[in-house]
Enzyme design. Structure first.
Site, PDB file in Angstrom:
ATOM      1  N   ASP A 148       2.600   9.731 -12.736  1.00 39.79           N
ATOM      2  CA  ASP A 148       2.407   8.366 -13.169  1.00 39.79           C
ATOM      3  C   ASP A 148       3.219   8.144 -14.438  1.00 39.79           C
ATOM      4  O   ASP A 148       3.067   8.846 -15.429  1.00 39.79           O
ATOM      5  CB  ASP A 148       0.920   8.135 -13.429  1.00 39.79           C
ATOM      6  CG  ASP A 148       0.659   6.693 -13.780  1.00 39.79           C
ATOM      7  OD1 ASP A 148       1.391   5.836 -13.276  1.00 39.79           O
ATOM      8  OD2 ASP A 148      -0.254   6.436 -14.566  1.00 39.79           O
ATOM      9  N   THR A 173       3.906   0.132 -14.256  1.00 42.04           N
ATOM     10  CA  THR A 173       4.214   0.718 -15.559  1.00 42.04           C
ATOM     11  C   THR A 173       5.548   1.466 -15.543  1.00 42.04           C
ATOM     12  O   THR A 173       6.314   1.386 -16.495  1.00 42.04           O
ATOM     13  CB  THR A 173       3.107   1.697 -15.980  1.00 42.04           C
ATOM     14  OG1 THR A 173       2.928   2.645 -14.925  1.00 42.04           O
ATOM     15  CG2 THR A 173       1.809   0.986 -16.212  1.00 42.04           C
ATOM     16  N   THR A 174       5.801   2.172 -14.447  1.00 45.01           N
ATOM     17  CA  THR A 174       7.062   2.901 -14.358  1.00 45.01           C
ATOM     18  C   THR A 174       8.221   1.907 -14.290  1.00 45.01           C
ATOM     19  O   THR A 174       9.236   2.063 -14.983  1.00 45.01           O
ATOM     20  CB  THR A 174       7.071   3.807 -13.112  1.00 45.01           C
ATOM     21  OG1 THR A 174       5.858   4.542 -13.073  1.00 45.01           O
ATOM     22  CG2 THR A 174       8.235   4.768 -13.137  1.00 45.01           C
ATOM     23  N   ASP A 204      -7.222   0.463  -8.606  1.00 48.99           N
ATOM     24  CA  ASP A 204      -5.890  -0.137  -8.499  1.00 48.99           C
ATOM     25  C   ASP A 204      -5.763  -0.931  -7.209  1.00 48.99           C
ATOM     26  O   ASP A 204      -5.170  -2.010  -7.182  1.00 48.99           O
ATOM     27  CB  ASP A 204      -4.807   0.947  -8.537  1.00 48.99           C
ATOM     28  CG  ASP A 204      -4.716   1.601  -9.914  1.00 48.99           C
ATOM     29  OD1 ASP A 204      -5.324   1.067 -10.863  1.00 48.99           O
ATOM     30  OD2 ASP A 204      -4.051   2.638 -10.031  1.00 48.99           O
TER      31      ASP A 204
HETATM   32  P1  ADP Z   1       4.965   1.576 -10.907  1.00 47.13           P
HETATM   33  O1  ADP Z   1       4.317   2.327 -12.014  1.00 47.13           O
HETATM   34  O2  ADP Z   1       6.105   0.757 -11.402  1.00 47.13           O
HETATM   35  O3  ADP Z   1       4.015   0.804 -10.074  1.00 47.13           O
HETATM   36  P2  ADP Z   1       5.250   3.278  -8.612  1.00 47.13           P
HETATM   37  O4  ADP Z   1       5.547   4.730  -8.647  1.00 47.13           O
HETATM   38  O5  ADP Z   1       3.904   2.825  -8.194  1.00 47.13           O
HETATM   39  O6  ADP Z   1       5.626   2.704 -10.021  1.00 47.13           O
HETATM   40  O7  ADP Z   1       6.336   2.628  -7.661  1.00 47.13           O
HETATM   41  C1  ADP Z   1       6.350   1.263  -7.417  1.00 47.13           C
HETATM   42  C2  ADP Z   1       7.556   0.901  -6.599  1.00 47.13           C
HETATM   43  O8  ADP Z   1       7.572   1.661  -5.404  1.00 47.13           O
HETATM   44  C3  ADP Z   1       7.528  -0.563  -6.183  1.00 47.13           C
HETATM   45  O9  ADP Z   1       8.832  -1.070  -6.317  1.00 47.13           O
HETATM   46  C4  ADP Z   1       7.097  -0.500  -4.733  1.00 47.13           C
HETATM   47  O10 ADP Z   1       7.595  -1.593  -3.980  1.00 47.13           O
HETATM   48  C5  ADP Z   1       7.713   0.802  -4.300  1.00 47.13           C
HETATM   49  N1  ADP Z   1       7.032   1.396  -3.150  1.00 47.13           N
HETATM   50  C6  ADP Z   1       5.735   1.735  -3.034  1.00 47.13           C
HETATM   51  N2  ADP Z   1       5.484   2.260  -1.805  1.00 47.13           N
HETATM   52  C7  ADP Z   1       6.664   2.250  -1.135  1.00 47.13           C
HETATM   53  C8  ADP Z   1       7.067   2.652   0.174  1.00 47.13           C
HETATM   54  N3  ADP Z   1       6.229   3.179   1.034  1.00 47.13           N
HETATM   55  N4  ADP Z   1       8.374   2.473   0.496  1.00 47.13           N
HETATM   56  C9  ADP Z   1       9.227   1.941  -0.386  1.00 47.13           C
HETATM   57  N5  ADP Z   1       8.910   1.560  -1.624  1.00 47.13           N
HETATM   58  C10 ADP Z   1       7.645   1.696  -2.001  1.00 47.13           C
END
Ligand code: ADP
Ligand code: MG
Length: 521
Positions: free
Chosen positions: A61, A93-94, A385
């Protein structure tokens, strides 16, 4: 002492020109972005962090990574942006940290070409405003009946929360809660109570309409079950002040002792009588119920549970319409709540109290099952979440295509828009568009595909098939993300881009950091 005060020996490292501070800061922010970047998306890598004591923690995370990194002023700005994002919408957040770094990387390029920082800041602000409009236009509203969409949203939000083997179960719980309590205005996450029940399998988690107290009746003389219950909630001990009938009290004068006892009796009767007068038949108490009070409650046929934790008391309050008071003697009719039934149950050999059938039908309890408490805590965080995502999806903003599709589409629209922007600000708008593409590019990269080829393939797929084309997080290939159920929340995305832009312009705006007084003197 100011945080940036330096030891004399360090002064020779102090940058000579104002611009040097800016490039130092930009470099620091880029490094932060680079570190958290590999955690983005479904295949985000775990990071091993070592703290001062040499303890390692594994996390994927981004926010956790940032929390653990050593102090430095630029890091603080990036981290605050990321943290603000977490407390506001629990996600993105990322994205916030990565985007901040890349907005600055793009800015660095412009600075090298001689573009003035003020012009970059202005261009970024113009681009931000425009991006918000573009995203809003792309967003689709969601209704409580759009169960599949809500499920997808919850699943996407729970990506990279470390619960991938259980995410389907959690998404089902979210959806079931929504089905029960959401109306056209959505729902309030406070109306969803989550109970962590150690033991059993995650698949045995369920949705209930009751609230469980982890104790049974305070004494065996109380009724085992009360129908059509009127509840009073007290968060402190229930006792009668001045009740001194224990043998340790020595009162020399027999008559005084007698009269004391008599007044205690009266105040005890007074307390219980007033409960009876109010029609209370269930008393939920956060503290202890005095031993002397219990028999009187028994006599009045009142079901009382003691030492109920605050969280549970709050749940019962919300569901039953009761107000929690500190002192049972101050109870008024308006403080009372109601439930269809209250009963003592034996769960795994332990006495518990189940309160069900609430006045407020818009509450639901999710009973999470899992072998151990630490697993339950992890599931709980992910579930929160997922619930927050469902709530936001039903709120005004709605959802946008995920997997980098929206960022890519916004970048394309911004480049067209940039041609109409005057002067050098135009370059900054273009740079902003380039920075947005870091999101799809990173998803491609984290899926193990070459980023450049990936982004080119994506752009042409979007050109051909429209804005629903994003990155398949597992293969890194272009895919219709709406079909594959990767949906992000408009509000999360808007907030992440907004926070990143503000963090980046703040860092760009710092052109000098004055050494402390030693030099001024
Ligand atoms: P954040 O902390 O920014 O939420 P995450 O690690 O949760 O970071 O990643 C979020 C990003 O990953 C978003 O752009 C979301 O659309 C993308 N994402 C999540 N699941 C998938 C998936 N199965 N395929 C492609 N992109 C995904
Ligand atoms: Mg996320």
């Amino acid at each position: 002492m100011p945080a940036d005060r330096r030891e004399p020996g360090q002064l020779r490292n102090w940058p000579d020109k104002p611009g040097d501070i800016r490039s130092m800061n930009i470099r620091a922010a880029r490094e932060v972005a680079e570190i958290v970047r590999s955690t983005l998306g479904p295949l985000g890598m775990d990071k091993l962090l070592i703290d001062d004591d040499g303890m390692g923690i594994v996390t994927n995370d981004g926010a956790t990574v940032l929390k653990q990194m050593a102090e430095n002023p630029v890091l603080t700005i990036v981290r605050d942006a990321s943290r603000g994002q977490e407390s506001a919408v629990e996600d993105g957040t990322t994205t916030t940290a990565v985007l901040t770094g890349h907005l600055l990387a793009e800015a660095e390029g412009l600075l090298a070409q001689g573009v003035h920082p003020a012009s970059i800041i202005r261009g970024y602000e113009t681009a931000l405003e425009r991006t918000e409009v573009i995203l809003r236009e792309a967003a689709v509203t969601v209704a409580p009946a759009d169960i599949d969409t809500l499920r997808d949203v919850a699943l996407t939000a729970m990506t990279s929360k470390g619960v991938s083997s259980n995410d389907e179960v959690l998404a089902d719980l979210v959806v079931e809660a929504v089905e029960r309590i959401a109306d056209e205005d959505g729902f309030d996450t406070d109306d969803v109570y989550v109970e962590k029940e150690p033991g059993g399998w995650v698949e045995q988690s369920s949705v209930a309409s009751n609230v469980m107290l982890d104790t049974g009746r305070a004494s065996a003389g109380m009724p085992r079950r009360v129908e059509d219950a009127t509840l009073a909630l007290v968060d402190e001990d229930v006792e009668v002040t001045g009740l001194r009938m224990d043998s340790s009290t020595s009162v020399a004068d027999g008559a005084t002792a007698e009269s004391l006892r008599e007044s205690d009796r009266r105040s005890l009767d007074g307390l219980v009588d007033s409960l009876v007068d109010l029609g209370v038949d269930v008393l939920v108490c956060g503290g202890r119920i005095d031993e002397q009070v219990r028999p009187a409650l028994d006599g009045a046929g009142i079901y009382a549970a003691e030492r109920v934790d605050d969280e549970t008391t709050t749940q019962v309050a919300g569901a039953s319409g009761a107000t929690v008071v500190h002192d049972a003697r101050t109870l008024e009719p308006g403080d009372l709540g109601s439930a269809e039934s209250v009963m003592e149950l034996l769960v795994d050999g332990e006495s518990r109290t189940s309160v069900e059938g609430f006045a407020d039908a818009d509450v639901v309890t999710l009973v999470l099952r899992g072998s151990q408490m630490n697993l339950l805590e992890e599931l709980y965080r992910a579930l929160e979440d997922g619930l927050e995502a469902a709530r936001l999806a039903l709120a005004d903003g709605g959802v946008v295509p995920g997997g980098g599709a929206s960022e890519l589409a916004a970048a394309r629209a911004l480049r067209t828009f940039a041609t109409g922007v005057e002067g050098r600000d135009q370059l900054a708008v273009d740079a902003f568009a380039d920075a947005l593409e870091v999101i799809p590019r990173t998803l491609v990269e984290n899926a193990g595909r070459p980023p450049l080829d990936g982004i080119v393939a994506l752009r042409s797929a979007q050109e051909r098939d429209g804005v629903r084309i994003g990155v398949d997080g597992h293969s890194g290939e272009p895919v219709d993300v709406v079909d594959s159920g990767v949906l992000d929340l408009f509000e999360v995305k808007e907030a992440a881009i907004d926070r990143a832009t503000r963090a980046a312009t703040t860092i760009l705006g710092i052109d000098d950091a004055l050494p402390t007084d030693e030099n001024a003197e």
